[in-house]
Design an enzyme around this catalytic site. Structure first.
Site, PDB file in Angstrom:
ATOM      1  CG  HIS A 296      -0.579   0.581  -4.354  1.00 25.82           C
ATOM      2  ND1 HIS A 296      -0.009   0.099  -5.513  1.00 25.82           N
ATOM      3  CD2 HIS A 296      -1.254  -0.451  -3.807  1.00 25.82           C
ATOM      4  CE1 HIS A 296      -0.329  -1.168  -5.645  1.00 25.82           C
ATOM      5  NE2 HIS A 296      -1.073  -1.534  -4.626  1.00 25.82           N
TER       6      HIS A 296
ATOM      7  CB  THR B  82      -0.898   0.031   1.265  1.00 27.91           C
ATOM      8  OG1 THR B  82      -1.371  -1.280   1.520  1.00 27.91           O
ATOM      9  CG2 THR B  82      -2.059   0.973   1.099  1.00 27.91           C
TER      10      THR B  82
HETATM   11 ZN   LIG Z   1       0.541  -3.685   5.130  1.00 25.40          ZN
END
Ligand SMILES: [Zn+2]
Ligand SMILES: [Zn+2]
Length: 342
Positions: free
Chosen positions: A43, A40
């Site tokens: 990202h 994440t």
């Molecule tokens: Zn994580």
């Protein structure tokens, strides 16, 4: 204190001086020992479309281990000096889903490192409800990967893996690799793990832990699995890649009456629905973790059943965070830990 901050809506991160946070009444202040870089966070670094829910500016990081440095006025049951890990969002404990025990569906989520400042800094304030104490005997590396281990473990809490079952894992990222150790410990017989050409390094870790690596850029996953399972397919497929066509591959290699656990977030509509019906495959959608997952993960690591810290390939001082993000984007690293300095 020095922190890794996402401050601009564009590619990249910044490393800057920020004020030390103060815990609210229902929070604890954690002195961070290490914080992992998650998919994440990558990202957010790359500023991809589906990562733009983050509120800026924001200190990144949610895969952290540390020690309680301060407790808020209303916090009970936690004390200064305790070593802890943390859930990545605050289940409020009061909404409809929290009251049903579905903390992963909480309606008032506050995601650490996304909606509130995260752990890529010396100190972070965390809601007490999200904290899980851990023993000092757990190493920094093991502790920092309890969160991704929990994602793999929650999939096994959902489905029914029995000793002697054959299992296929799609996607050799940190979660897929941790799942390899986990299914082996849970009694799986054959453990296939599928990845692409650029995953060769990652697949070699899976092999070391008892997995059968399959490079699907070079050979057919279906043919290999069908041949090695005497034409039957696997009892359980764990889709942990989110790759285009991965779910379709999972349906093809799962035997009639088998199960598929979906952990990766993929492209909608990418599987053969009819084949799934003909085979009466049971599908489990698996979202994050539950508190039960943390207690199980901590127990397994505490008792030395898993060597999860082996996925940590890089430990870098926080100031070299950029290097860590790049090593992950180049797939040179598997799990990178950032270590704050005073
Ligand atoms: Zn994580
Ligand atoms: Zn809630």
């Amino acid at each position: 204190m020095l922190a890794v901050v996402k401050s601009k809506p564009e590619v990249g991160i910044e490393i800057m001086e920020v004020p030390k946070p103060r815990p609210k009444n229902d929070e604890v202040l954690v002195r961070v020992e290490a914080c992992g870089i998650c998919g994440t966070d990558l990202h957010f670094y790359e500023w991809v479309d589906h990562a733009r829910w983050i509120t800026l500016p924001r200190i990144l990081g949610h895969e952290l281990v540390g020690e309680i440095a301060e407790v808020g006025n209303q916090v009970k049951g936690l004390k200064v000096g305790q070593r802890v890990v943390t859930e990545t969002w605050g289940g409020c404990g009061l909404c409809y889903y929290c009251r049903l025990g579905r903390f992963n569906s909480c309606q008032n989520q506050l995601r650490i490192g996304q909606h509130s400042d995260g752990g890529m800094a010396r100190y972070v304030a965390i809601p007490a409800v999200s904290i899980f104490p851990i023993p000092d005997s757990i190493s920094t590396g093991d502790a920092a990967v309890l969160e991704p281990l929990g994602v793999a473990l929650h999939a096994l809490e959902r489905c029914e893996l029995k000793p002697g079952d054959d299992v296929a894992i799609l996607g050799p990222g940190p979660i897929g690799l941790l799942a390899t150790q986990l299914v082996k410990q849970s009694g799986a017989a054959l453990i296939f793990i599928a990845g692409l050409e650029e995953d060769t390094h990652r697949l070699s870790f899976a092999e070391k832990w008892g997995g059968i690596p399959i490079n699907i850029s070079r050979e057919s996953l279906r043919d290999r699995v069908i041949q090695m399972t005497a034409g039957q397919g696997v009892d359980l497929a764990l889709e942990m890649s989110g790759g285009k066509g991965a779910l379709d591959a999972a349906v093809q290699i799962t035997k009639p009456g088998g199960q598929i656990a979906i952990v990766g977030l993929g492209t909608p509509g990418m599987f053969d629905f009819n084949q799934m019906v003909h085979k009466e495959i049971t599908l489990y959608a698996c979202w994050r973790r539950q508190p039960s997952t943390w207690y199980r993960a901590i127990n397994l690591v505490k008792e030395g059943r898993l060597q999860v810290g082996e996925v940590v390939t890089h430990k870098l001082p926080l100031i070299q965070a950029e290097e860590g993000f790049k090593a992950l984007l180049d797939r040179q690293a598997i799990k990178v830990l950032l270590l704050p300095e005073d």
